[in-house]
Design an enzyme around this catalytic site. Structure first.
Site, PDB file in Angstrom:
ATOM      1  N   ASP A  36      -6.016  -5.192 -12.982  1.00 20.84           N
ATOM      2  CA  ASP A  36      -6.246  -3.951 -12.239  1.00 20.84           C
ATOM      3  C   ASP A  36      -5.642  -4.125 -10.833  1.00 20.84           C
ATOM      4  O   ASP A  36      -5.927  -5.114 -10.153  1.00 20.84           O
ATOM      5  CB  ASP A  36      -7.767  -3.740 -12.163  1.00 20.84           C
ATOM      6  CG  ASP A  36      -8.164  -2.366 -11.660  1.00 20.84           C
ATOM      7  OD1 ASP A  36      -7.324  -1.452 -11.707  1.00 20.84           O
ATOM      8  OD2 ASP A  36      -9.333  -2.212 -11.245  1.00 20.84           O
ATOM      9  N   HIS A  37      -4.820  -3.193 -10.402  1.00 21.41           N
ATOM     10  CA  HIS A  37      -4.235  -3.235  -9.048  1.00 21.41           C
ATOM     11  C   HIS A  37      -3.494  -4.524  -8.710  1.00 21.41           C
ATOM     12  O   HIS A  37      -3.748  -5.148  -7.675  1.00 21.41           O
ATOM     13  CB  HIS A  37      -5.303  -2.984  -7.978  1.00 21.41           C
ATOM     14  CG  HIS A  37      -5.816  -1.588  -7.989  1.00 21.41           C
ATOM     15  ND1 HIS A  37      -5.070  -0.526  -7.548  1.00 21.41           N
ATOM     16  CD2 HIS A  37      -6.992  -1.073  -8.431  1.00 21.41           C
ATOM     17  CE1 HIS A  37      -5.774   0.588  -7.717  1.00 21.41           C
ATOM     18  NE2 HIS A  37      -6.927   0.291  -8.252  1.00 21.41           N
TER      19      HIS A  37
ATOM     20  N   ASP B 190       0.570  -1.884  -8.611  1.00 26.82           N
ATOM     21  CA  ASP B 190       0.212  -0.784  -7.731  1.00 26.82           C
ATOM     22  C   ASP B 190       1.077  -0.809  -6.473  1.00 26.82           C
ATOM     23  O   ASP B 190       0.792  -1.510  -5.511  1.00 26.82           O
ATOM     24  CB  ASP B 190      -1.275  -0.871  -7.359  1.00 26.82           C
ATOM     25  CG  ASP B 190      -1.696   0.262  -6.433  1.00 26.82           C
ATOM     26  OD1 ASP B 190      -0.828   1.098  -6.090  1.00 26.82           O
ATOM     27  OD2 ASP B 190      -2.870   0.306  -6.048  1.00 26.82           O
TER      28      ASP B 190
ATOM     29  N   GLU C 101       1.509   3.366 -10.503  1.00 29.03           N
ATOM     30  CA  GLU C 101       0.739   4.430  -9.838  1.00 29.03           C
ATOM     31  C   GLU C 101       1.592   5.256  -8.883  1.00 29.03           C
ATOM     32  O   GLU C 101       2.386   4.732  -8.120  1.00 29.03           O
ATOM     33  CB  GLU C 101      -0.450   3.821  -9.073  1.00 29.03           C
ATOM     34  CG  GLU C 101      -1.260   4.856  -8.302  1.00 29.03           C
ATOM     35  CD  GLU C 101      -2.645   4.389  -7.859  1.00 29.03           C
ATOM     36  OE1 GLU C 101      -3.193   3.457  -8.472  1.00 29.03           O
ATOM     37  OE2 GLU C 101      -3.169   4.958  -6.891  1.00 29.03           O
TER      38      GLU C 101
ATOM     39  N   GLY D 170     -11.008   5.019 -10.187  1.00 29.91           N
ATOM     40  CA  GLY D 170     -12.117   5.504  -9.359  1.00 29.91           C
ATOM     41  C   GLY D 170     -12.972   6.549 -10.040  1.00 29.91           C
ATOM     42  O   GLY D 170     -13.336   7.555  -9.439  1.00 29.91           O
TER      43      GLY D 170
ATOM     44  N   SER E  62     -16.110   6.242 -11.591  1.00 33.71           N
ATOM     45  CA  SER E  62     -17.537   6.034 -11.804  1.00 33.71           C
ATOM     46  C   SER E  62     -18.266   7.316 -11.441  1.00 33.71           C
ATOM     47  O   SER E  62     -17.797   8.095 -10.614  1.00 33.71           O
ATOM     48  CB  SER E  62     -18.047   4.875 -10.945  1.00 33.71           C
ATOM     49  OG  SER E  62     -17.761   3.642 -11.582  1.00 33.71           O
TER      50      SER E  62
ATOM     51  N   ILE F  85     -13.853   2.437 -14.907  1.00 32.78           N
ATOM     52  CA  ILE F  85     -15.245   2.481 -14.465  1.00 32.78           C
ATOM     53  C   ILE F  85     -15.663   1.088 -14.016  1.00 32.78           C
ATOM     54  O   ILE F  85     -15.663   0.145 -14.811  1.00 32.78           O
ATOM     55  CB  ILE F  85     -16.145   3.000 -15.599  1.00 32.78           C
ATOM     56  CG1 ILE F  85     -15.778   4.460 -15.904  1.00 32.78           C
ATOM     57  CG2 ILE F  85     -17.621   2.883 -15.220  1.00 32.78           C
ATOM     58  CD1 ILE F  85     -16.362   5.006 -17.177  1.00 32.78           C
ATOM     59  N   ASP F  86     -15.978   0.969 -12.736  1.00 36.06           N
ATOM     60  CA  ASP F  86     -16.368  -0.326 -12.178  1.00 36.06           C
ATOM     61  C   ASP F  86     -17.706  -0.207 -11.451  1.00 36.06           C
ATOM     62  O   ASP F  86     -18.675  -0.892 -11.782  1.00 36.06           O
ATOM     63  CB  ASP F  86     -15.255  -0.810 -11.222  1.00 36.06           C
ATOM     64  CG  ASP F  86     -15.500  -2.219 -10.696  1.00 36.06           C
ATOM     65  OD1 ASP F  86     -16.504  -2.848 -11.087  1.00 36.06           O
ATOM     66  OD2 ASP F  86     -14.689  -2.701  -9.888  1.00 36.06           O
ATOM     67  N   SER F  87     -17.792   0.710 -10.496  1.00 35.09           N
ATOM     68  CA  SER F  87     -19.013   0.817  -9.687  1.00 35.09           C
ATOM     69  C   SER F  87     -20.258   1.059 -10.539  1.00 35.09           C
ATOM     70  O   SER F  87     -21.328   0.525 -10.243  1.00 35.09           O
ATOM     71  CB  SER F  87     -18.879   1.939  -8.665  1.00 35.09           C
ATOM     72  OG  SER F  87     -17.871   1.633  -7.734  1.00 35.09           O
TER      73      SER F  87
HETATM   74 ZN   LIG Z   1      -8.322   1.526  -9.045  1.00 32.48          ZN
END
Ligand SMILES: [Zn+2]
Length: 334
Positions: A94-95, A116, A146, A233, A235, A276-278
């Site tokens: 991720d990123h 990214d 991205e 982003g 969540s 979904i992370d947070s």
């Molecule tokens: Zn992200």
């Protein structure tokens, strides 16, 4: 050099093709601990869903690159042990912020990477993404790039302001980079504090954030029919978890996420990966805080990590079944 195929992992190509055609999205859950990994695998197996297990640069530093590689291999073995004969598990960076980091991950068994370069000038973003694609495709590793900038803070990634993706750039960008999927900015945001209360409207006592820019999404879809689109982003920041955290000694103020109805709507379009992370962090923290507050004598990590794992698993299953619709979508559900 380890190839992901030897670890039993898959890249994103086929699963994205099916997701775009089928009007659902594949969950991309971030992980850095064993309990998160177990919860993700349990949820994916129970729902017969393909799944993307993703790791940020910060998570990779936290968990150690070698350990992660064995965790991913372990995740595949664990899924089979739980009764899933043909799991579809992606290990995704991720990123990724440099060619070197992406190359390192590819060389250590990742089946997919994100480069990214969204903060760079347009031509530099293209050059960097193309360099990663050229390397990755030699090993059949898929690449997410991205265009547009998301606001918010997540590990080392942070931006004060968002810049929506410009639909007029997407054809040129995807053609010249050769990327396999494209992360876009249409109003989602990193972290658990995606919006200020001032940006929201109060509906029945609940702060509702501004809607996602579906017009931009639809314009992008028109320009790139069938091309896999990714939402970062995403969540939802469930209020019950935030309330539990605050009830048991936490202090989270004005945490606001993306309403699940909007993600459900996006899943039906060319959006085929939702990050979904947070929500997982919140589910874990809420369960740990509650357990420790109610059992002040406990000090065995298993005592509080077990309910944490259960709570994350419940959340993952909810997302798969009720929001993304990726349940029963394995190519081979036997
Ligand atoms: Zn992200």
């Amino acid at each position: 050099m380890v190839n992901y195929k030897d670890l039993g992992l898959v890249n994103t190509r086929e699963m994205f093709k099916r997701a775009v055609a089928g009007g659902y999205a594949i969950p991309a859950f971030n992980f850095n601990t064993m309990e998160q990994m177990q919860a993700i695998v349990m949820a994916a197996v129970e729902t017969k869903s393909p799944v993307i297990m993703q790791v940020s640069k910060g998570a990779r530093n936290y968990a150690n690159a070698s350990i992660l590689r064995y965790m991913a291999e372990g995740a595949v073995a664990y899924a089979k042990e739980l009764g899933c004969a043909h799991p579809e598990i992606v290990l995704h960076l991720d990123h990724g912020d440099s060619f070197e980091l992406c190359k390192d991950c590819i060389d250590m068994g990742f089946s997919s990477v994100m480069i990214d370069g969204s903060h760079l000038p347009y031509e530099e973003n293209i050059a960097l993404a193309k360099q990663v694609v050229d390397y990755a495709h030699q090993f059949d590793v898929t690449v997410e790039a991205e265009l547009g900038v998301l606001a918010g803070v997540e590990d080392e990634v942070s931006a004060a302001e968002s810049h929506y993706t410009k639909p007029e750039e997407v054809i040129d960008f995807s053609t010249r980079t050769g990327c396999d999927s494209l992360a876009i900015s249409i109003g989602t945001s990193h972290g658990a504090h995606k919006f200020t209360p001032e940006q929201c409207t109060l509906v029945n006592g609940v702060l509702v954030p501004p809607p996602l820019a579906f017009d931009i999404l639809h314009e992008i879809e028109k320009k790139l029919p069938g091309f896999p689109i990714v939402l970062h982003g995403s969540s939802s920041v469930p209020m019950d978890e935030v309330e539990t955290i605050n009830k048991y000694g936490g202090h989270l103020e004005a945490a606001i996420g993306i309403p699940e109805e909007q993600l459900r709507e996006a899943s039906k379009s060319a959006v085929c990966k939702i990050n979904i992370d947070s929500d997982s962090r919140l589910a874990m923290t809420a369960a740990v805080r509650k357990h420790l507050a109610e059992h002040p004598g406990d000090f065995d990590p298993r005592q509080y990590l077990k309910p944490a794992r259960e709570n994350m698993k419940k959340m993952y299953i909810h997302k798969i079944v009720n929001v993304l619709g990726s349940d029963n979508k394995l190519a081979n559900c036997d």
